[in-house]
Design a protein around this motif. Structure first.
Motif, short mmCIF file in Angstrom:
data_model
loop_
_atom_site.label_atom_id
_atom_site.label_comp_id
_atom_site.label_asym_id
_atom_site.label_seq_id
_atom_site.Cartn_x
_atom_site.Cartn_y
_atom_site.Cartn_z
N LYS A 213 0.83 -1.20 0.00
CA LYS A 213 0.00 0.00 0.00
C LYS A 213 0.87 1.26 0.00
O LYS A 213 0.63 2.22 -0.77
N THR A 214 1.88 1.24 0.89
CA THR A 214 2.78 2.41 0.99
C THR A 214 3.54 2.63 -0.31
O THR A 214 3.70 3.78 -0.77
N MET A 215 4.01 1.56 -0.91
CA MET A 215 4.77 1.66 -2.17
C MET A 215 3.92 2.27 -3.28
O MET A 215 4.37 3.14 -4.03
N MET A 216 2.69 1.83 -3.42
CA MET A 216 1.82 2.35 -4.48
C MET A 216 1.49 3.81 -4.22
O MET A 216 1.40 4.62 -5.17
N GLU A 217 1.33 4.19 -2.97
CA GLU A 217 1.06 5.60 -2.67
C GLU A 217 2.25 6.47 -3.10
O GLU A 217 2.08 7.58 -3.63
N LYS A 218 3.47 6.01 -2.85
CA LYS A 218 4.67 6.77 -3.23
C LYS A 218 4.81 6.88 -4.75
O LYS A 218 5.21 7.93 -5.27
N ILE A 219 4.54 5.78 -5.49
CA ILE A 219 4.65 5.81 -6.96
C ILE A 219 3.63 6.79 -7.52
O ILE A 219 3.93 7.58 -8.45
N GLN A 221 2.52 9.41 -6.21
CA GLN A 221 2.83 10.79 -5.83
C GLN A 221 4.07 11.35 -6.57
O GLN A 221 4.45 12.51 -6.36
N ILE A 222 4.72 10.56 -7.46
CA ILE A 222 5.92 11.02 -8.19
C ILE A 222 5.49 12.07 -9.22
O ILE A 222 4.53 11.87 -9.97
N ASN A 223 6.25 13.16 -9.32
CA ASN A 223 6.00 14.22 -10.31
C ASN A 223 7.33 14.95 -10.59
O ASN A 223 8.36 14.61 -10.03
N GLY A 224 7.31 15.95 -11.38
CA GLY A 224 8.51 16.72 -11.74
C GLY A 224 9.13 16.19 -13.01
O GLY A 224 8.60 15.34 -13.72
N ASN A 230 11.81 8.13 -12.22
CA ASN A 230 11.49 7.68 -10.85
C ASN A 230 10.34 6.68 -10.86
O ASN A 230 10.30 5.74 -10.03
N SER A 231 9.38 6.84 -11.75
CA SER A 231 8.25 5.90 -11.84
C SER A 231 8.76 4.53 -12.29
O SER A 231 8.27 3.47 -11.81
N TYR A 232 9.72 4.55 -13.21
CA TYR A 232 10.29 3.26 -13.65
C TYR A 232 10.98 2.55 -12.49
O TYR A 232 10.85 1.35 -12.27
N ILE A 233 11.76 3.36 -11.71
CA ILE A 233 12.46 2.77 -10.56
C ILE A 233 11.44 2.18 -9.58
O ILE A 233 11.59 1.07 -9.07
N GLY A 234 10.36 2.94 -9.33
CA GLY A 234 9.33 2.45 -8.39
C GLY A 234 8.66 1.20 -8.91
O GLY A 234 8.32 0.27 -8.15
#
Length: 563
Positions: A213-219, A221-224, A230-234
């Motif tokens: 759950k935490t991992m998906m929330e962080k992915i 929230q990626i922007n910029g 960063n999305s690929y890394i996640g």
């Protein structure tokens, strides 16, 4: 005195089970229909009206209460209700005319009661009767009181056993409670182990779920400007975590499902079902304790009494002695072939001649004497005598097919021995069984007697110089030898159970303990007048020992005391 009963009257052939007492006084034969216990009269329909007029407070029983009629008349036959008239000497029975007609027609000697009763009021037997009855009543009272104590003891035992049963049940309950607690403890430990495993798996699932759950929330929230990198890394990290979680889930799913079960001990229920009770409840024999125990006797003084009579042609040899309840003494004189009756002063008052040599004698609880008679040839007999009004009278006899050398009696059973065997007979002379047999060719059985409780039979072994104690089945319990018991011969047991035995060659009378295992004392010796003692009897009346010697015309009376 009641005068009813079955009888045949003058002028009538009718027989009534009970006849009117008042009518009988007038020589009339009328059937009785009533009975008055106060008057002890049987009454017909006519006489009962006259009786009730004079005795209106008396209770009169009719035929409906006929069971209350019997037992009021001393002079009436219990079997037939007729007046007792004669005495059958053969059977020692009081008889009415019906008894004689039915059962005693072939008897050889029948005496008229008035003839037998002449002078009887002055006899020692009759004068002794109140004392004997009082003595018996006292013994009955003592026995009744003892049984009352037994009843109290039984009730106390019952209460104690109930308490024991309940206490035993409590012990069983404690054991069951302990087993239950132990089993529940095992259950608790199993439950605790399973709960820990389940709890650990549940916590793992929750932790992995939260991580995803935490991992998906962080992915999300990626922007910029580096959003795509960063999305690929996640994505790649999330893919790795999904693989790890999948493997962890497979490990949890592979685990077998664990359940708790209980398997009772199946051996317990069948075991309990097969039990009849919590223990055995049973009664057991407790022999009464003797108040006096094995008191040791000692001779204080001795006296001689002449027992020879004018008819005696030989020296006396007293081979058997017994005392009657009246205090009279009966002796068997071997060489002179007769039985003699002595009064309380040991003077010969009567005698009865026998066909051959008396070997021994004994008595029943009353006045009946049994004599072993033997010629050491063809005559082997047991003679029964009675003592009536100070006279000895022959009653009956029976023959055996073996030597009759000694005789004893206990509770309606006769014990007769030859040289090597001991036999049990009924009072009528029927052989019951052979109790004991010795394999020795010598004379191993000389005399015998029975303990008051009937549990032991004492035998003197002349050949081996032994005092032998048997159980009532003939098994040897003990054997006693003693240097002061040479050629053991006569013996006796007093009512308290103390045992005395003669040493014929050692000129002694020894006292032996009840079990026959040891000598308690040398009660008398040659210094007291003993010379080849052959018979001994304990006198209840004066606590003395009466001894008969070989080839002597006197008996020795030893005055004893308890040490």
């Amino acid at each position: 005195m009641a005068t009813g009963g079955s009888s045949i009257y003058k002028g009538s052939d009718l027989i009534h089970d009970y006849s009117c007492s008042k009518c009988e006084e007038n020589d009339l034969n009328t059937e009785a229909t009533y009975f008055c216990p106060q008057c002890e009269h049987y009454l017909c329909d006519k006489c009962v009206n006259l009786h009730n007029g004079y005795h209106n407070k008396h209770t009169v029983y009719g035929r409906g209460d006929i069971q209350k009629w019997a037992g009021f008349s001393l002079d009436r036959c219990d079997a037939h209700g007729d007046k007792l008239k004669v005495h059958c000497d053969d059977h020692q029975q009081l008889c009415c005319s019906v008894c004689v007609a039915l059962n005693h027609r072939l008897c050889s000697s029948i005496s008229h009661l008035p003839d037998l009763a002449k002078g009887f009021l002055n006899t020692a037997e009759f004068k002794q009767l109140p004392k004997e009855v009082d003595k018996m009543r006292n013994r009955l009272d003592e026995l009744s009181n003892a049984r009352m104590k037994d009843q109290v003891s039984m009730n106390d035992s019952y209460k104690n056993i109930i308490s024991e049963i309940k206490a035993f049940r409590k012990k069983i309950n404690k054991i069951l409670d302990k087993l239950e607690k132990k089993t529940v403890g095992q259950l608790d430990r199993q439950k605790e182990d399973l709960e820990k495993i389940i709890k650990d798996d549940m916590e793992s699932c929750v932790n992995m779920n939260n991580q995803h759950k935490t991992m998906m929330e962080k992915i999300q929230q990626i922007n910029g400007k580096h959003k795509e990198t960063n999305s690929y890394i996640g994505f790649r990290i999330c893919q790795t975590k999904l693989g790890e979680t999948k493997s962890a889930m497979l490990e949890i799913q592979k685990k077998p499902t664990r359940r708790i079960s209980f398997k009772s001990d199946r051996s317990l229920l069948p075991f309990l079902r097969n039990l009849n009770n919590l223990g055995d409840v049973d009664s057991f024999l407790s022999m009464p304790k003797r108040a006096d125990g094995d008191h040791v006797y000692k001779t204080q003084s001795s006296s001689c009494y002449d027992v020879k009579i004018k008819k005696d042609v030989s020296k006396c040899h007293i081979v058997g002695i017994c005392e009657l309840p009246s205090g009279e003494v009966v002796i068997a004189d071997h060489y002179n072939r007769r039985v003699k009756l002595l009064n309380n002063q040991y003077k010969v008052t009567d005698h009865c001649d026998l066909p051959s040599y008396p070997q021994d004698l004994c008595r029943t609880e009353r006045y009946d004497i049994y004599v072993a008679v033997d010629s050491w040839g063809t005559l082997h007999e047991v003679h029964s005598l009675s003592v009536t009004r100070g006279k000895l009278q022959a009653v009956r006899k029976f023959t055996t097919n073996h030597l009759c050398l000694s005789i004893a009696i206990h509770q309606g059973q006769l014990y007769v021995n030859d040289n090597n065997s001991l036999y049990q007979y009924t009072m009528d002379g029927e052989l019951v069984k052979e109790i004991y047999k010795s394999s020795s060719p010598d004379r191993t059985i000389c005399k015998c007697t029975v303990s008051p409780d009937g549990e032991r039979i004492y035998v003197t072994n002349y050949a081996k110089q032994e005092f032998i104690t048997l159980d009532k089945g003939g098994q040897v319990l003990s054997t006693l030898e003693d240097p002061e018991l040479l050629w053991p011969w006569g013996l006796c047991v007093c009512p308290s159970g103390n045992v005395f035995v003669c040493g014929k060659a050692s000129n002694t009378v020894l006292q032996v303990d009840r079990k026959g295992r040891k000598k308690l004392a040398t009660v008398a010796s040659k210094a007291d007048g003993l010379c080849s003692p052959s018979s001994v009897c304990f006198s209840e009346h004066n606590s003395s020992l009466i001894v008969g010697n070989l080839n002597q015309d006197q008996i020795i009376v030893l005055n004893t005391f308890k040490q």
